[in-house]
Design a protein around this motif. Sequence first.
Motif, mmCIF file in Angstrom:
data_model
loop_
_atom_site.group_PDB
_atom_site.id
_atom_site.type_symbol
_atom_site.label_atom_id
_atom_site.label_comp_id
_atom_site.label_asym_id
_atom_site.label_seq_id
_atom_site.Cartn_x
_atom_site.Cartn_y
_atom_site.Cartn_z
ATOM 1 N N GLU A 135 4.338 5.767 -3.678
ATOM 2 C CA GLU A 135 4.669 4.640 -2.797
ATOM 3 C C GLU A 135 5.814 4.973 -1.831
ATOM 4 O O GLU A 135 5.998 4.298 -0.824
ATOM 5 C CB GLU A 135 4.984 3.374 -3.595
ATOM 6 N N ASP A 136 6.580 6.033 -2.123
ATOM 7 C CA ASP A 136 7.682 6.433 -1.248
ATOM 8 C C ASP A 136 7.258 7.461 -0.196
ATOM 9 O O ASP A 136 8.009 7.730 0.749
ATOM 10 C CB ASP A 136 8.832 7.014 -2.078
ATOM 11 N N LEU A 137 6.073 8.033 -0.353
ATOM 12 C CA LEU A 137 5.636 9.093 0.557
ATOM 13 C C LEU A 137 5.495 8.638 2.018
ATOM 14 O O LEU A 137 5.919 9.369 2.925
ATOM 15 C CB LEU A 137 4.343 9.739 0.054
ATOM 16 N N PRO A 138 4.946 7.450 2.299
ATOM 17 C CA PRO A 138 4.874 7.039 3.712
ATOM 18 C C PRO A 138 6.248 6.988 4.390
ATOM 19 O O PRO A 138 6.394 7.464 5.519
ATOM 20 C CB PRO A 138 4.201 5.662 3.651
ATOM 21 N N ALA A 139 7.242 6.458 3.714
ATOM 22 C CA ALA A 139 8.585 6.388 4.296
ATOM 23 C C ALA A 139 9.151 7.788 4.517
ATOM 24 O O ALA A 139 9.804 8.046 5.543
ATOM 25 C CB ALA A 139 9.520 5.567 3.400
ATOM 26 N N GLU A 140 8.905 8.695 3.570
ATOM 27 C CA GLU A 140 9.371 10.080 3.715
ATOM 28 C C GLU A 140 8.672 10.757 4.890
ATOM 29 O O GLU A 140 9.283 11.547 5.613
ATOM 30 C CB GLU A 140 9.149 10.867 2.419
ATOM 31 N N ALA A 141 7.392 10.459 5.067
ATOM 32 C CA ALA A 141 6.641 11.030 6.195
ATOM 33 C C ALA A 141 7.200 10.510 7.515
ATOM 34 O O ALA A 141 7.448 11.292 8.441
ATOM 35 C CB ALA A 141 5.154 10.693 6.061
ATOM 36 N N ILE A 142 7.407 9.217 7.598
ATOM 37 C CA ILE A 142 7.927 8.602 8.821
ATOM 38 C C ILE A 142 9.307 9.180 9.154
ATOM 39 O O ILE A 142 9.588 9.509 10.310
ATOM 40 C CB ILE A 142 7.968 7.059 8.682
ATOM 41 N N LYS A 143 10.140 9.336 8.131
ATOM 42 C CA LYS A 143 11.479 9.898 8.320
ATOM 43 C C LYS A 143 11.416 11.292 8.961
ATOM 44 O O LYS A 143 12.299 11.682 9.705
ATOM 45 C CB LYS A 143 12.173 9.970 6.949
ATOM 46 N N GLU A 184 -5.488 7.424 9.073
ATOM 47 C CA GLU A 184 -6.236 6.378 8.359
ATOM 48 C C GLU A 184 -6.445 6.740 6.880
ATOM 49 O O GLU A 184 -6.244 5.911 5.995
ATOM 50 C CB GLU A 184 -7.597 6.269 9.063
ATOM 51 N N VAL A 185 -6.859 7.971 6.631
ATOM 52 C CA VAL A 185 -7.135 8.397 5.251
ATOM 53 C C VAL A 185 -5.833 8.464 4.461
ATOM 54 O O VAL A 185 -5.754 7.982 3.329
ATOM 55 C CB VAL A 185 -7.888 9.744 5.227
ATOM 56 N N GLU A 186 -4.796 9.048 5.055
ATOM 57 C CA GLU A 186 -3.503 9.141 4.372
ATOM 58 C C GLU A 186 -2.903 7.760 4.117
ATOM 59 O O GLU A 186 -2.257 7.548 3.093
ATOM 60 C CB GLU A 186 -2.504 9.975 5.194
ATOM 61 N N ASN A 187 -3.137 6.836 5.036
ATOM 62 C CA ASN A 187 -2.650 5.478 4.838
ATOM 63 C C ASN A 187 -3.285 4.848 3.602
ATOM 64 O O ASN A 187 -2.631 4.123 2.852
ATOM 65 C CB ASN A 187 -2.939 4.631 6.084
ATOM 66 N N SER A 188 -4.548 5.155 3.395
ATOM 67 C CA SER A 188 -5.267 4.645 2.235
ATOM 68 C C SER A 188 -4.961 5.444 0.962
ATOM 69 O O SER A 188 -5.030 4.909 -0.143
ATOM 70 C CB SER A 188 -6.774 4.671 2.515
ATOM 71 N N PRO A 198 -1.908 7.687 0.081
ATOM 72 C CA PRO A 198 -0.609 8.272 0.441
ATOM 73 C C PRO A 198 -0.274 9.576 -0.280
ATOM 74 O O PRO A 198 0.519 10.362 0.223
ATOM 75 C CB PRO A 198 0.404 7.181 0.082
ATOM 76 N N LEU A 199 -0.880 9.839 -1.431
ATOM 77 C CA LEU A 199 -0.616 11.085 -2.153
ATOM 78 C C LEU A 199 -0.850 12.299 -1.260
ATOM 79 O O LEU A 199 -0.150 13.311 -1.372
ATOM 80 C CB LEU A 199 -1.500 11.176 -3.406
ATOM 81 N N LEU A 200 -1.821 12.207 -0.342
ATOM 82 C CA LEU A 200 -2.122 13.332 0.546
ATOM 83 C C LEU A 200 -0.920 13.718 1.408
ATOM 84 O O LEU A 200 -0.808 14.872 1.839
ATOM 85 C CB LEU A 200 -3.314 12.990 1.453
ATOM 86 N N LEU A 201 -0.024 12.792 1.647
ATOM 87 C CA LEU A 201 1.142 13.057 2.491
ATOM 88 C C LEU A 201 2.089 14.092 1.890
ATOM 89 O O LEU A 201 2.866 14.716 2.605
ATOM 90 C CB LEU A 201 1.910 11.757 2.767
ATOM 91 N N HIS A 202 2.007 14.304 0.570
ATOM 92 C CA HIS A 202 2.951 15.244 -0.046
ATOM 93 C C HIS A 202 2.822 16.646 0.547
ATOM 94 O O HIS A 202 3.816 17.368 0.645
ATOM 95 C CB HIS A 202 2.788 15.280 -1.577
ATOM 96 N N ALA A 203 1.622 17.032 0.977
ATOM 97 C CA ALA A 203 1.432 18.361 1.561
ATOM 98 C C ALA A 203 2.173 18.476 2.893
ATOM 99 O O ALA A 203 2.851 19.476 3.166
ATOM 100 C CB ALA A 203 -0.058 18.637 1.747
ATOM 101 N N TYR A 204 2.061 17.458 3.721
ATOM 102 C CA TYR A 204 2.693 17.476 5.043
ATOM 103 C C TYR A 204 4.217 17.400 4.924
ATOM 104 O O TYR A 204 4.945 18.080 5.643
ATOM 105 C CB TYR A 204 2.185 16.326 5.911
ATOM 106 N N ILE A 205 4.673 16.553 4.003
ATOM 107 C CA ILE A 205 6.117 16.420 3.767
ATOM 108 C C ILE A 205 6.668 17.724 3.196
ATOM 109 O O ILE A 205 7.721 18.204 3.618
ATOM 110 C CB ILE A 205 6.400 15.222 2.832
ATOM 111 N N GLY A 206 5.947 18.303 2.251
ATOM 112 C CA GLY A 206 6.380 19.565 1.649
ATOM 113 C C GLY A 206 6.535 20.672 2.672
ATOM 114 O O GLY A 206 7.471 21.483 2.597
#
Length: 189
Positions: free
Chosen positions: A59-67, A74-78, A80-88
């Motif tokens: 649930e914190d990944l979207p905020a970390e991505a935005i930061k 669209e897919v990542e919004n649905s 959010p776990l997928l965002l960990h790769a981009y943030i990493g």
Amino acid sequence: MTIDEMRRTLQRRLKTSRFAHSIGVANTAVKLAKKFGVDENKAYIAGLLHDCAREFENEDLPAEAIKRGIEIGEVENSMPLLLHAYIGAKMIGEIYGVEDTEIAQAIYRHTVGARDMTPLDKIIYFADMIEPNRNYPGVDKLRDLAEKSSNLDEIILTALDESIIFIVQKKTLLHPDTIAARNFLLLQK
């Protein structure tokens, strides 16, 4: 930061099971890198740090991505776990001092793949699927393929097929990059 310092920092930041998975991916990536003539040091670092953003709750990944200025599709919004790769891929510079674009790209692509993946991208994607701590139906088939096949594209195509079948059976969203990765490999044949 040395590799030992990266390892210690990662161990402090991740849950024990996630850290064990990261070590498993790093070691598996090195074996695959040896086999396919890819830089073993880059493979180890990318494998070690591929899940560094899993320190955050989903649930914190979207905020970390935005930061970090990461666009949320669209897919990542649905999912959010997928965002960990981009943030990493961003965190490796922020926290671990890794400024290598090839390593960052392999981390960025390790979850859903991408069109025109590099050999390092493919190794990290596949090492994440077959590392020794993974236990799911079909993993032994993929490990066996890694041992026997000398064709990295064949291995990745099989891995993408297995991943797509699994996702379709779960009735969840398929990421367009996964489809693009598979189609690209088929068009190269």
